[in-house]
Enzyme design. Structure first.
Site, PDB file in Angstrom:
ATOM      1  N   ASP A 172      45.781 -78.521 -19.884  1.00 55.03           N
ATOM      2  CA  ASP A 172      44.429 -78.056 -19.558  1.00 55.03           C
ATOM      3  C   ASP A 172      43.872 -78.851 -18.381  1.00 55.03           C
ATOM      4  OD1 ASP A 172      41.739 -77.247 -19.540  1.00 55.03           O
ATOM      5  OD2 ASP A 172      41.708 -77.022 -21.712  1.00 55.03           O
TER       6      ASP A 172
ATOM      7  N   HIS B 298      43.902 -74.290 -19.846  1.00 57.71           N
ATOM      8  CA  HIS B 298      42.580 -73.933 -20.331  1.00 57.71           C
ATOM      9  C   HIS B 298      42.506 -72.490 -20.829  1.00 57.71           C
ATOM     10  CE1 HIS B 298      38.489 -75.280 -20.753  1.00 57.71           C
ATOM     11  NE2 HIS B 298      38.007 -74.240 -20.111  1.00 57.71           N
TER      12      HIS B 298
ATOM     13  N   SER C 221      35.546 -74.276 -24.672  1.00 58.41           N
ATOM     14  CA  SER C 221      35.260 -75.150 -23.535  1.00 58.41           C
ATOM     15  C   SER C 221      33.903 -75.823 -23.750  1.00 58.41           C
ATOM     16  CB  SER C 221      35.320 -74.351 -22.227  1.00 58.41           C
ATOM     17  OG  SER C 221      35.346 -75.194 -21.121  1.00 58.41           O
TER      18      SER C 221
END
Length: 710
Positions: free
Chosen positions: A647, A682, A562
């Site tokens: 995501d 995610h 991330s």
């Protein structure tokens, strides 16, 4: 016509098998001019909306994007085909260490013991409770395995039981976009109502009448939570009443119930500001009242206890201080200090009991527990007896107890749950994660060492290794980092990590700026116009590990996900020859373009973290490190990029565009792979075990580069 088919044969591998050519994406120049500067993005066309992704059959544009993703995924699978058996072995090894029929330690709330458990070889939790005693009959609230049938992705959100214990509200997400549908189950009859709430956060807050709930709706375009509604169960959606609308798109909002049950609390949070509205839980149709006027740079949290509120606040206290105020006079002018600010100690959170106050605080970079007797004022710290560790306040739903439940872990100590007698200062181990097949912690060593950054600041590094595998010379070493949002990566135990350590890898966490390892100052030194300190710290930590002969450039690997994927993208641009290999998970890499576009989900919430590039100063600075914009012709390290098509945090097209551009500029023979999960977001695949398939892929990539084949 597809312009990125896997065609031809480039070379033959060691098994005399043909290797495919890497895909090549179409280039469709798209110009963007800001502050007199024009950038041309050849891969801007890869952006799709949620509607385009979900509408089938795909239109031509969507199909072209999906075809390129499939080509990249196929290339990765073909290129790593020789590791397929090894991946299966790694997966079996990881899963084989995990106890299959496991359960959590029960906690008491409102007359019931609550816990969850797993059944052997099933992917999802079963949520249960027992009334009054652990010897009572088990009541199954939800069986995630039954609910997940038919879905590629499945997640249960918040679970909220009504004050009279008769209703359960729970959220379900089957797409991985963090949009939940909320269901209501009658716990007396077992019937689930047909009445649901869609496009919501995953939990509700119950009023004390046991029929009124408050919930948070989300904007389907921006993914932001922005409205709080009130519903009376049984009256249907047509009677929902909007009670709060957050119109500032730099805020997240939500709603919960105070531990005391006295208040419904609407919370508002941006990067720099907290705000709360209170509703009397006994009068759910009354008006809400603001806790204190919203500030400009004021973050705080509140806990209600008896007739007062405790407030953990950074008001004139960078590392926070503890204050209190009467529940009838909550404005800041009435707050009184309980524990003053300490520039060496960062107060993280708190828990209140009838006779004790517990503070989770970070001292010397380590997360510990401070216990204060409210009657005598006497205080002490829990002793953990290790050099590097982390402790967290666990689930404590009751006030009238002298027992604190906390969780504890270190890089050699499996996750543990303790009950701690705050008067007798004695702890009881309630559970420690069992490692199937055996685990001897004496075979492993963990330590905290310190590198020096180029500007003289200390960079703590937590590392762990198998003492029987470590050599005197350079070792393979995986360096992990994050360094954003003030989120601190504490040293913790990982079952999958044993597969690295037992094959001779050292694992290290670089506690870099952008986190709050040394309090708020560490965070401020690694954000906005100081963001490059995050990258410099990580590079300097890696060079320190090389200088001290823990590893070498031929053995050093890095990993981040991330915002940590941004870190990896930045450091391999800055120091490409320093790393043997890198893994960038769901990476935020197209910094400038994303932050210029408020229509991209969550962008507006991020300006206080990265800066607003609509202002030239921030535009120039962000452009200077944005991994996508800074791709150049150079020899990059071996690189695996992972992503999820759905995501919600980092849109899939960022890593997709990045790999397309990297392929265009790539020099040398190092490997470049993309693995995009088409059914996840995610956090990767849902389920207890399926996620480890992706971990096995990542480990196989590392081992393949390190020439480890078993």
């Amino acid at each position: 016509m597809k312009k990125y088919l896997l065609i031809g044969v480039l070379i033959m591998n060691s098994c005399n098998q043909p290797l495919p050519l890497p895909p090549k994406a179409s280039k469709k120049p798209y110009s963007m001019t800001n502050h007199g500067d024009t950038r041309v993005d050849d891969y801007y066309w890869m952006r799709l909306t949620d509607e385009q992704k979900l509408t089938k059959p795909y239109d031509d544009h969507t199909q072209e994007v999906v075809d390129y993703i499939n080509a990249e995924n196929s290339y990765t699978q073909a290129s790593l085909e020789h590791t397929k058996g090894f991946q299966e072995d790694i997966f079996d090894e990881i899963v084989g260490r995990i106890k299959k029929d496991d359960s959590t330690v029960p906690y008491m709330q409102n007359g019931y013991y609550y816990y969850s458990r797993y059944e052997k070889d099933k992917e999802y939790r079963i949520y249960c409770r027992k009334k009054g005693s652990l010897d009572s009959r088990e009541e199954i609230l939800l069986d995630g395995n039954e609910l997940a049938q038919g879905y590629d992705y499945f997640s249960i959100g918040g679970r909220s039981v009504s004050p009279d214990n008769n209703w359960l509200a729970y959220g379900i997400d089957t797409l991985s976009r963090r949009f939940y549908t909320i269901y209501f189950k009658n716990l007396r009859t077992g019937k689930i109502l047909e009445e649901t709430i869609s496009n919501a956060q995953g939990s509700v807050a119950w009023a004390n009448d046991n029929k009124t709930v408050f919930y948070t709706s989300k904007n389907k375009t921006t993914l932001l939570s922005e409205k709080i509604y009130r519903r009376t169960i049984g009256e249907g959606a047509g009677n929902d009443e909007l009670i709060y609308h957050e119109k500032d798109n730099e805020y997240y909002i939500g709603v919960g119930r105070s531990k005391s049950g006295r208040y419904i609390v609407i919370w508002n949070s941006s990067t720099l500001v907290s705000d709360y509205q209170l509703i009397d839980a006994d009068n759910p149709y009354g008006n809400y009242e603001n806790f204190t006027p919203r500030g400009t740079k004021h973050e705080y949290s509140i806990v209600h206890f008896r007739n007062k509120f405790y407030i953990l606040t950074n008001w004139e206290a960078d590392n926070n201080r503890l204050m209190e105020t009467s529940e009838n006079a909550t404005e800041m002018s009435n707050w009184k200090e309980v524990i003053p600010h300490n520039d060496k100690v960062h107060l993280l959170n708190m828990e209140i009991f009838d006779n004790h106050l517990v503070l989770n605080e970070r001292r010397n970079g380590l997360r510990g527990l401070r216990i204060i007797n409210l009657a005598s004022g006497e205080e002490h710290y829990v002793d953990f007896g290790e050099e590097t560790y982390a402790a967290w306040i666990s689930t404590n739903k009751e006030f009238d107890t002298n027992i604190l439940r906390y969780s504890y872990s270190s890089m050699v100590t499996p996750w543990s749950i303790y009950d701690y007698d705050m008067d007798e200062r004695k702890k009881v181990l309630m559970k420690q994660d069992e490692i199937i097949g055996g685990y001897d912690m004496t075979n492993y060593n963990s330590k905290r060492i310190y590198a020096t950054a180029r500007d003289g600041k200390k960079i703590p590094i937590s590392l762990v290794y198998n003492k029987n595998k470590k050599t005197d010379g350079p070792n393979n070493l995986l360096l992990y980092g994050y360094g954003s949002y003030g989120s601190t990566s504490d040293p913790y135990f990982s079952i999958p990590r044993l597969s690295l350590l037992d094959r001779g890898f050292i694992f290290a966490i670089a506690h870099i700026r952008g986190s709050q390892i040394y309090g708020r100052e560490s965070y401020e030194d690694g954000k906005l116009l100081n963001k490059k300190n995050t990258f410099y710290d990580f590079i300097d930590a890696g060079k320190f590990l090389i200088d001290k002969s823990y590893t070498s450039s031929d053995n050093l690997f890095c990993y981040g996900g991330s915002a940590g994927g941004l870190l990896i993208g930045a450091v391999i641009n800055m120091e490409p020859e320093m790393w043997k290999g890198a893994i960038a998970g769901v990476p935020f890499v197209d910094v400038v373009t994303t932050m210029l576009d408020p229509s991209i989900p969550l962008t507006s919430n991020e300006w206080d973290e990265w800066g607003d590039p609509r202002e030239k100063e921030f535009y120039d600075y962000m452009l200077s490190y944005s991994p996508y914009d800074q791709v150049q012709e150079k020899k990059y390290p071996n690189l695996l990029i992972t992503s999820g098509f759905f995501d919600s945090q980092v849109q899939y097209f960022e890593p997709l565009k990045w790999i397309a551009k990297l392929r265009e500029y790539w020099e040398g023979d190092n490997k470049l792979y993309l693995h995009m999960n088409m059914d996840a977001g995610h956090g990767g695949k849902s389920g207890r075990f399926r996620y480890y398939k992706e971990v096995a892929l990542e480990y196989a990539f590392l081992f393949d580069i390190a020439e480890i084949d078993k």
